[in-house]
Scaffold this motif. Structure first.
Motif, PDB file in Angstrom:
ATOM      1  N   ALA A  37      84.736  18.153  30.706  1.00 28.98           N
ATOM      2  CA  ALA A  37      85.354  19.480  30.609  1.00 28.98           C
ATOM      3  C   ALA A  37      84.327  20.603  30.547  1.00 28.98           C
ATOM      4  N   ALA A  38      83.042  20.230  30.432  1.00 23.89           N
ATOM      5  CA  ALA A  38      81.951  21.213  30.324  1.00 23.89           C
ATOM      6  C   ALA A  38      82.125  22.110  29.104  1.00 23.89           C
ATOM      7  N   VAL A  39      82.521  21.480  27.984  1.00 23.76           N
ATOM      8  CA  VAL A  39      82.617  22.194  26.708  1.00 23.76           C
ATOM      9  C   VAL A  39      81.943  21.339  25.640  1.00 23.76           C
ATOM     10  N   SER A  40      81.751  21.903  24.473  1.00 27.21           N
ATOM     11  CA  SER A  40      81.164  21.137  23.377  1.00 27.21           C
ATOM     12  C   SER A  40      82.211  20.217  22.760  1.00 27.21           C
ATOM     13  N   LYS A  41      81.718  19.171  22.080  1.00 26.72           N
ATOM     14  CA  LYS A  41      82.657  18.275  21.411  1.00 26.72           C
ATOM     15  C   LYS A  41      83.425  19.015  20.317  1.00 26.72           C
ATOM     16  N   GLN A  42      82.765  19.985  19.690  1.00 27.78           N
ATOM     17  CA  GLN A  42      83.434  20.787  18.662  1.00 27.78           C
ATOM     18  C   GLN A  42      84.619  21.556  19.250  1.00 27.78           C
ATOM     19  N   THR A  43      84.448  22.031  20.495  1.00 29.91           N
ATOM     20  CA  THR A  43      85.545  22.738  21.159  1.00 29.91           C
ATOM     21  C   THR A  43      86.718  21.802  21.415  1.00 29.91           C
ATOM     22  N   VAL A  44      86.413  20.571  21.818  1.00 27.28           N
ATOM     23  CA  VAL A  44      87.482  19.593  22.033  1.00 27.28           C
ATOM     24  C   VAL A  44      88.264  19.375  20.735  1.00 27.28           C
ATOM     25  N   TYR A  45      87.542  19.209  19.621  1.00 24.81           N
ATOM     26  CA  TYR A  45      88.208  18.980  18.333  1.00 24.81           C
ATOM     27  C   TYR A  45      88.935  20.231  17.833  1.00 24.81           C
ATOM     28  N   LYS A  46      88.498  21.383  18.273  1.00 28.34           N
ATOM     29  CA  LYS A  46      89.194  22.621  17.901  1.00 28.34           C
ATOM     30  C   LYS A  46      90.588  22.661  18.520  1.00 28.34           C
ATOM     31  N   HIS A  47      90.694  22.109  19.729  1.00 35.12           N
ATOM     32  CA  HIS A  47      91.973  22.124  20.432  1.00 35.12           C
ATOM     33  C   HIS A  47      92.827  20.888  20.112  1.00 35.12           C
ATOM     34  N   PHE A  48      92.167  19.773  19.859  1.00 38.32           N
ATOM     35  CA  PHE A  48      92.874  18.512  19.599  1.00 38.32           C
ATOM     36  C   PHE A  48      92.226  17.820  18.404  1.00 38.32           C
ATOM     37  N   SER A  49      93.026  17.486  17.412  1.00 38.19           N
ATOM     38  CA  SER A  49      92.480  16.950  16.160  1.00 38.19           C
ATOM     39  C   SER A  49      91.794  15.603  16.336  1.00 38.19           C
ATOM     40  N   ASP A  50      92.268  14.792  17.283  1.00 41.57           N
ATOM     41  CA  ASP A  50      91.636  13.497  17.525  1.00 41.57           C
ATOM     42  C   ASP A  50      92.033  12.984  18.912  1.00 41.57           C
ATOM     43  N   LYS A  51      91.457  11.860  19.293  1.00 37.08           N
ATOM     44  CA  LYS A  51      91.689  11.310  20.632  1.00 37.08           C
ATOM     45  C   LYS A  51      93.146  10.886  20.805  1.00 37.08           C
ATOM     46  N   GLU A  52      93.745  10.365  19.762  1.00 32.52           N
ATOM     47  CA  GLU A  52      95.143   9.929  19.848  1.00 32.52           C
ATOM     48  C   GLU A  52      96.065  11.111  20.141  1.00 32.52           C
ATOM     49  N   LYS A  53      95.830  12.237  19.475  1.00 31.01           N
ATOM     50  CA  LYS A  53      96.651  13.434  19.707  1.00 31.01           C
ATOM     51  C   LYS A  53      96.475  13.927  21.144  1.00 31.01           C
ATOM     52  N   LEU A  54      95.254  13.896  21.634  1.00 32.91           N
ATOM     53  CA  LEU A  54      94.985  14.332  23.000  1.00 32.91           C
ATOM     54  C   LEU A  54      95.693  13.418  23.995  1.00 32.91           C
TER      55      LEU A  54
END
Length: 202
Positions: A37-54
């Motif tokens: 996604a060309a974003v930081s891992k922190q950004t991913v967690y900001k949008h989605f709390s965990d991999k299961e939610k995503l």
């Protein structure tokens, strides 16, 4: 959600979908998704709390798209003179939607993880396929009320119609990995499936 945040959210969803389809759920990490996604891992967690939610959000988002398609299909007009033509057109659009390579891949991914996420699999089935069947059943009941079809159980008729269309191409795709069909393939399944359905119900 502002436009920049919305774009990042969608980029993460798209990247995660690609990663999950290519590597499976267990083989995909949040690092993989962030990189794609060309974003930081922190950004991913900001949008989605965990991999299961995503994963859940990606799976359930497809039911919304299928809902839209089914609603459009159910709006196809029917009359006695053009019943076979219009049902065949409905069948063709349904086949186009449900044999789309991404839909087939996602279906395989959900089935592969059904033991781990049974509630998610059930939600996808209920909100996607079952809702589609109910919409088709309502359309078939209207045809029966007009005397165009002879139906005792509209939902069973919707299952029969879908089965006649999808049994061959979807099973072939699920077991062989082939998820691409030619226009001629889809035309053939739509035409023959509709004729078999009408032979039983008209």
């Amino acid at each position: 959600m502002d436009s920049r945040s919305a774009r990042k959210h969608q980029a993460i969803m798209d990247a995660a979908t690609t990663a999950f389809l290519n590597k499976g759920y267990s083989g995909t990490s949040m690092d993989d998704i962030a990189k794609l996604a060309a974003v930081s891992k922190q950004t991913v967690y900001k949008h989605f709390s965990d991999k299961e939610k995503l994963f859940a959000d990606i799976v359930l988002a497809t039911t919304d798209r299928l809902d839209t398609e089914i609603d459009l299909l159910a709006g196809i007009p029917f009359d006695a003179d053009n019943l076979e033509e219009n049902l065949t057109r409905l069948a063709r659009q349904l086949l186009t939607t449900l044999t789309h390579p991404r839909v087939i891949q996602l279906r395989r991914l959900i089935i592969a993880n059904a033991d781990v996420f049974p509630d998610l699999g059930a939600a996808w089935y209920e909100r996607g396929f079952e809702r589609g069947l109910a919409t088709l059943a309502a359309a078939f009941q209207r045809l029966a009320d007009q005397g165009l079809l002879h139906i005792d159980d509209a939902l069973l008729a919707a299952n029969h119609f879908s089965g006649l269309l999808l049994w061959i191409p979807v099973n072939k795709a699920m077991f062989t990995g082939r998820a691409q069909y030619t226009e001629a393939d889809l035309d053939h399944h739509a035409t023959t499936g509709t004729r078999a359905f009408l032979a039983a119900y008209r």
